[in-house]
Design an enzyme around this catalytic site. Structure first.
Site, PDB file in Angstrom:
ATOM      1  N   ASP A   1     -11.198  -7.677  21.582  1.00  0.00           N
ATOM      2  CA  ASP A   1     -10.244  -7.667  22.701  1.00  0.00           C
ATOM      3  C   ASP A   1     -10.893  -7.169  23.983  1.00  0.00           C
ATOM      4  O   ASP A   1     -10.658  -7.719  25.051  1.00  0.00           O
ATOM      5  CB  ASP A   1      -9.039  -6.798  22.351  1.00  0.00           C
ATOM      6  CG  ASP A   1      -8.059  -6.702  23.501  1.00  0.00           C
ATOM      7  OD1 ASP A   1      -7.592  -7.761  23.978  1.00  0.00           O
ATOM      8  OD2 ASP A   1      -7.768  -5.568  23.948  1.00  0.00           O
TER       9      ASP A   1
ATOM     10  N   MET B   1      -8.268   0.492   1.020  1.00  0.00           N
ATOM     11  CA  MET B   1      -7.559  -0.348   1.987  1.00  0.00           C
ATOM     12  C   MET B   1      -7.530   0.316   3.367  1.00  0.00           C
ATOM     13  O   MET B   1      -7.622  -0.366   4.392  1.00  0.00           O
ATOM     14  CB  MET B   1      -6.140  -0.662   1.517  1.00  0.00           C
ATOM     15  CG  MET B   1      -6.086  -1.577   0.303  1.00  0.00           C
ATOM     16  SD  MET B   1      -7.081  -3.076   0.463  1.00  0.00           S
ATOM     17  CE  MET B   1      -6.344  -3.852   1.873  1.00  0.00           C
ATOM     18  N   GLU B   2      -7.434   1.633   3.382  1.00  0.00           N
ATOM     19  CA  GLU B   2      -7.459   2.351   4.659  1.00  0.00           C
ATOM     20  C   GLU B   2      -8.816   2.190   5.340  1.00  0.00           C
ATOM     21  O   GLU B   2      -8.893   1.941   6.554  1.00  0.00           O
ATOM     22  CB  GLU B   2      -7.125   3.833   4.434  1.00  0.00           C
ATOM     23  CG  GLU B   2      -5.669   4.106   4.167  1.00  0.00           C
ATOM     24  CD  GLU B   2      -5.170   3.707   2.776  1.00  0.00           C
ATOM     25  OE1 GLU B   2      -3.947   3.735   2.565  1.00  0.00           O
ATOM     26  OE2 GLU B   2      -5.981   3.352   1.891  1.00  0.00           O
TER      27      GLU B   2
ATOM     28  N   CYS C   1       0.840  -1.203   0.000  1.00  0.00           N
ATOM     29  CA  CYS C   1       0.000   0.000   0.000  1.00  0.00           C
ATOM     30  C   CYS C   1       0.873   1.251   0.000  1.00  0.00           C
ATOM     31  O   CYS C   1       1.919   1.291   0.644  1.00  0.00           O
ATOM     32  CB  CYS C   1      -0.892   0.035   1.240  1.00  0.00           C
ATOM     33  SG  CYS C   1      -2.352  -0.979   1.087  1.00  0.00           S
ATOM     34  N   HIS C   2       0.387   2.272  -0.697  1.00  0.00           N
ATOM     35  CA  HIS C   2       1.084   3.553  -0.715  1.00  0.00           C
ATOM     36  C   HIS C   2       0.806   4.316   0.583  1.00  0.00           C
ATOM     37  O   HIS C   2      -0.284   4.217   1.146  1.00  0.00           O
ATOM     38  CB  HIS C   2       0.606   4.410  -1.893  1.00  0.00           C
ATOM     39  CG  HIS C   2       1.036   3.875  -3.216  1.00  0.00           C
ATOM     40  ND1 HIS C   2       0.320   2.909  -3.879  1.00  0.00           N
ATOM     41  CD2 HIS C   2       2.111   4.166  -3.990  1.00  0.00           C
ATOM     42  CE1 HIS C   2       0.937   2.625  -5.012  1.00  0.00           C
ATOM     43  NE2 HIS C   2       2.023   3.364  -5.107  1.00  0.00           N
TER      44      HIS C   2
END
Length: 142
Positions: free
Chosen positions: A114, A99-100, A64-65
């Site tokens: 969690d 993707m972010e 990824c950039h």
């Protein structure tokens, strides 16, 4: 990495969603406590974690950039024994931010898991998907 130097800089935006599924009794317990767990506010912690994840996407996904982000917004909404996560990311760059957005949803979901795993390990994360993207060569809407 793909060479994006010839691409046009445009305003880019992506929206991703996902869900964290709880056993009914666990969700009821969390809802009664306004989603406050032993570690603090589950929703607020997951939002902050998701934002941090968005900012670190290029470190987590090898090809990824690195992008200068303009805005990250994460919303987490209770619904029918689930917490629904929506992540909207925008920037003005030569490559998109899908993707972010997907990373933001994923990290938020993992943080919720969690913070709730002491109540049950039967919590499921799923339906993480891109809903919308704009600003590049290919627009997308689910």
């Amino acid at each position: 990495m793909v060479d994006v130097s010839e691409k046009e800089t445009t305003k880019r935006m992506a929206i991703a969603t996902g869900k964290v599924f709880f056993p009914k009794e666990v969700f009821s317990t969390l809802a009664e406590k306004d989603f406050l767990g032993a570690k603090g506010s589950i929703v607020q912690t997951a939002i902050i974690a998701g934002i941090q994840g968005v900012k670190k996407t290029s470190e987590l996904i090898p090809l990824c950039h690195q992008l200068n982000l303009s805005k990250v917004q994460i919303d987490i909404t209770p619904s029918d024994n689930t917490l629904e996560i929506k992540c909207k990311v925008s920037c003005t760059e030569r490559t998109g931010v899908e993707m972010e957005a997907l990373t933001g949803v994923s990290i938020s979901a993992l943080t919720i898991y969690d913070m709730c795993k002491a109540l049950s390990h039967d919590i499921k994360i799923g339906e993480i998907q891109l809903e919308y993207k704009t600003g590049g060569k290919h627009e997308y809407s689910r």
